[in-house]
Write a protein that holds these residues in place. Sequence first.
Motif, PDB file in Angstrom:
ATOM      1  N   GLU A   1       0.801  -1.264   0.161  1.00  0.00           N
ATOM      2  CA  GLU A   1       0.157  -0.239  -0.076  1.00  0.00           C
ATOM      3  C   GLU A   1       0.906   1.352   0.008  1.00  0.00           C
ATOM      4  O   GLU A   1       0.651   2.409  -0.766  1.00  0.00           O
ATOM      5  CB  GLU A   1      -0.941  -0.016   1.158  1.00  0.00           C
ATOM      6  CG  GLU A   1      -1.814   1.183   1.241  1.00  0.00           C
ATOM      7  CD  GLU A   1      -2.720   1.192   2.524  1.00  0.00           C
ATOM      8  OE1 GLU A   1      -3.506   2.287   2.759  1.00  0.00           O
ATOM      9  OE2 GLU A   1      -2.438   0.226   3.501  1.00  0.00           O
ATOM     10  N   ALA A   2       1.765   1.167   1.052  1.00  0.00           N
ATOM     11  CA  ALA A   2       2.748   2.351   0.847  1.00  0.00           C
ATOM     12  C   ALA A   2       3.371   2.525  -0.312  1.00  0.00           C
ATOM     13  O   ALA A   2       3.628   3.834  -0.936  1.00  0.00           O
ATOM     14  CB  ALA A   2       3.657   2.106   2.022  1.00  0.00           C
ATOM     15  N   THR A   3       3.947   1.536  -1.176  1.00  0.00           N
ATOM     16  CA  THR A   3       4.544   1.623  -2.231  1.00  0.00           C
ATOM     17  C   THR A   3       3.678   2.547  -3.406  1.00  0.00           C
ATOM     18  O   THR A   3       4.123   3.385  -4.172  1.00  0.00           O
ATOM     19  CB  THR A   3       4.963   0.331  -2.964  1.00  0.00           C
ATOM     20  OG1 THR A   3       5.772  -0.410  -2.065  1.00  0.00           O
ATOM     21  CG2 THR A   3       5.438   0.508  -4.275  1.00  0.00           C
ATOM     22  N   GLN A   4       2.409   2.187  -3.505  1.00  0.00           N
ATOM     23  CA  GLN A   4       1.427   2.564  -4.515  1.00  0.00           C
ATOM     24  C   GLN A   4       1.034   3.885  -4.093  1.00  0.00           C
ATOM     25  O   GLN A   4       1.198   4.707  -4.988  1.00  0.00           O
ATOM     26  CB  GLN A   4       0.052   1.733  -4.260  1.00  0.00           C
ATOM     27  CG  GLN A   4      -0.894   2.282  -5.293  1.00  0.00           C
ATOM     28  CD  GLN A   4      -0.364   2.109  -6.823  1.00  0.00           C
ATOM     29  OE1 GLN A   4       0.101   1.059  -7.287  1.00  0.00           O
ATOM     30  NE2 GLN A   4      -0.279   3.103  -7.690  1.00  0.00           N
ATOM     31  N   LEU A   5       0.977   4.229  -2.570  1.00  0.00           N
ATOM     32  CA  LEU A   5       0.588   5.878  -2.231  1.00  0.00           C
ATOM     33  C   LEU A   5       1.910   6.751  -2.556  1.00  0.00           C
ATOM     34  O   LEU A   5       1.777   7.646  -3.165  1.00  0.00           O
ATOM     35  CB  LEU A   5       0.533   5.794  -1.126  1.00  0.00           C
ATOM     36  CG  LEU A   5      -0.838   5.355  -0.282  1.00  0.00           C
ATOM     37  CD1 LEU A   5      -0.886   5.032   0.950  1.00  0.00           C
ATOM     38  CD2 LEU A   5      -1.854   5.891  -0.997  1.00  0.00           C
ATOM     39  N   LEU A   6       3.012   6.139  -2.539  1.00  0.00           N
ATOM     40  CA  LEU A   6       4.198   7.065  -2.877  1.00  0.00           C
ATOM     41  C   LEU A   6       4.457   7.331  -4.110  1.00  0.00           C
ATOM     42  O   LEU A   6       4.505   8.274  -4.610  1.00  0.00           O
ATOM     43  CB  LEU A   6       5.341   6.334  -2.163  1.00  0.00           C
ATOM     44  CG  LEU A   6       7.007   6.996  -2.364  1.00  0.00           C
ATOM     45  CD1 LEU A   6       6.818   8.496  -1.603  1.00  0.00           C
ATOM     46  CD2 LEU A   6       7.979   6.423  -1.846  1.00  0.00           C
ATOM     47  N   ASN A   7       4.346   6.239  -5.034  1.00  0.00           N
ATOM     48  CA  ASN A   7       4.269   6.356  -6.609  1.00  0.00           C
ATOM     49  C   ASN A   7       3.062   7.155  -7.147  1.00  0.00           C
ATOM     50  O   ASN A   7       3.495   7.918  -8.048  1.00  0.00           O
ATOM     51  CB  ASN A   7       4.163   5.006  -6.990  1.00  0.00           C
ATOM     52  CG  ASN A   7       5.486   4.103  -6.981  1.00  0.00           C
ATOM     53  OD1 ASN A   7       6.555   4.641  -6.621  1.00  0.00           O
ATOM     54  ND2 ASN A   7       5.295   2.973  -6.924  1.00  0.00           N
ATOM     55  N   ASP A   8       2.126   7.167  -6.405  1.00  0.00           N
ATOM     56  CA  ASP A   8       0.898   8.233  -6.950  1.00  0.00           C
ATOM     57  C   ASP A   8       1.495   9.894  -6.519  1.00  0.00           C
ATOM     58  O   ASP A   8       1.118  10.486  -7.455  1.00  0.00           O
ATOM     59  CB  ASP A   8      -0.420   8.022  -6.103  1.00  0.00           C
ATOM     60  CG  ASP A   8      -1.003   6.649  -6.387  1.00  0.00           C
ATOM     61  OD1 ASP A   8      -0.529   6.242  -7.544  1.00  0.00           O
ATOM     62  OD2 ASP A   8      -1.815   6.055  -5.843  1.00  0.00           O
ATOM     63  N   ARG A   9       2.236   9.849  -5.804  1.00  0.00           N
ATOM     64  CA  ARG A   9       2.589  11.161  -5.439  1.00  0.00           C
ATOM     65  C   ARG A   9       3.848  11.556  -6.011  1.00  0.00           C
ATOM     66  O   ARG A   9       4.070  12.886  -6.429  1.00  0.00           O
ATOM     67  CB  ARG A   9       3.018  11.476  -3.939  1.00  0.00           C
ATOM     68  CG  ARG A   9       1.856  11.323  -2.856  1.00  0.00           C
ATOM     69  CD  ARG A   9       2.293  11.630  -1.346  1.00  0.00           C
ATOM     70  NE  ARG A   9       1.093  11.113  -0.561  1.00  0.00           N
ATOM     71  CZ  ARG A   9       0.982  11.719   0.650  1.00  0.00           C
ATOM     72  NH1 ARG A   9       2.292  12.274   0.980  1.00  0.00           N
ATOM     73  NH2 ARG A   9       0.163  11.410   1.418  1.00  0.00           N
ATOM     74  N   LEU A  10       4.724  10.845  -6.409  1.00  0.00           N
ATOM     75  CA  LEU A  10       6.155  11.018  -6.890  1.00  0.00           C
ATOM     76  C   LEU A  10       5.890  10.897  -8.577  1.00  0.00           C
ATOM     77  O   LEU A  10       6.551  11.813  -9.326  1.00  0.00           O
ATOM     78  CB  LEU A  10       7.264  10.139  -6.730  1.00  0.00           C
ATOM     79  CG  LEU A  10       7.412  10.084  -5.113  1.00  0.00           C
ATOM     80  CD1 LEU A  10       8.543   8.910  -4.958  1.00  0.00           C
ATOM     81  CD2 LEU A  10       8.138  11.594  -4.700  1.00  0.00           C
ATOM     82  N   GLY A  11       5.001  10.358  -9.175  1.00  0.00           N
ATOM     83  CA  GLY A  11       5.042  10.093 -10.613  1.00  0.00           C
ATOM     84  C   GLY A  11       5.750   8.882 -11.068  1.00  0.00           C
ATOM     85  O   GLY A  11       6.774   8.546 -10.605  1.00  0.00           O
TER      86      GLY A  11
END
Length: 380
Positions: free
Chosen positions: A201-211
């Motif tokens: 979950e954290a991986t997906q959330l971070l990638n959504d913010r970073l692009g």
Amino acid sequence: MFTTHRERNHLQPLVREQLDRWIAGPKCWDPSALQENRWATIGDNVRALLLQHEGQDGSTSTRVRIVETKPDGQWIIQLTVHSPNARERGAWAWIDIESPDPDSEDPRSRPRLAGTPRFLAPVLEIIDAWDGAARLTTRPIVIRGDEVDEVHRALIDTDRRGVVFVAGNDDSLPSVPWTDRVANLTRFTIGMASCYVLDGEATQLLNDRLGQAHAVLPGRLRTYRSQVQPDSVVDGLRHRVLSAERIADDNEQPRLARVLASNAQLQALEQPLPASVARVHRMLERIADDMLVHRLGDVSSKRPSLVPSQPQAAAVETRESDRRQDDVSAQQGMLLDYLKIKVGVDDLTVDGIDEIVGLIEVGRSSQEAQKDIAARFAQP
């Protein structure tokens, strides 16, 4: 370099305690030989300087510089700890290591990369240490779900100096073995870099913010340098990715660990010192330089005298004490005769011997001071 707010009032004694243990333990040197504002010999071919300064504003600064001379050259470890008086400002510690220059005559010779000193890990285990918004720990920090805010803040923080390693997951990798493997890869970067292991979950959330350009994929380990710019696709090229295949290759582990350590070191060396740290550094350098210059030719130790001590008028001499005094007088007479021969002076007196001793002490003190000055100016 790291900062702490929670332990700001205790940082100096905590760091000094671990340093002394390291000096006495693995190194087998003598920490008790350290003297305030003086160079001292703490081991074979090892000189050390302890500087302590209290500013007019109530701040305190401590610096320990250790110079070890080995066959390949001089290794210098310098620890600086500063505690500002203002409560809103954190205390900080800075560890700088200088290795010998590569052999200029050998084209294959490369700069030696120094490892993290062993006294640092115990310090990071007991204090709350930060590099800007990035936590510095001895093990990767496991991040779950919305805890990823901390990782995002660390990546975009403009005050961060070191690299941040981030390992992604999609929950297909067992958490504990995956974290252990990442810890093994980053074991040489303690104190120089932060490391986070994300769940799915954290991986997906971070990638959504970073692009996409700055994303970390599951099973990969990404090295984020300072000044991350999520809106720039070109900036994404600066932050290298370690593939899952290489991470999984046991034969690659030792080499990859060295590569990551080298990257973390080079990143730290590229960063200029913060202005507040640079001011303390210049102040301590001036104190050290002034102290060394004044030491040249200055002999402050009390010279021993060969003049026999005079008995007190009221003392009662026994036969045994008379015999011991005769033995001492005989030994002093033999020593005087020997010195007359070596010096080549027939009428050598006790005053003359005292003068010779004084010259020897001046020479010894000057030689030590000159060595310390040479070590000081060998630094960039």
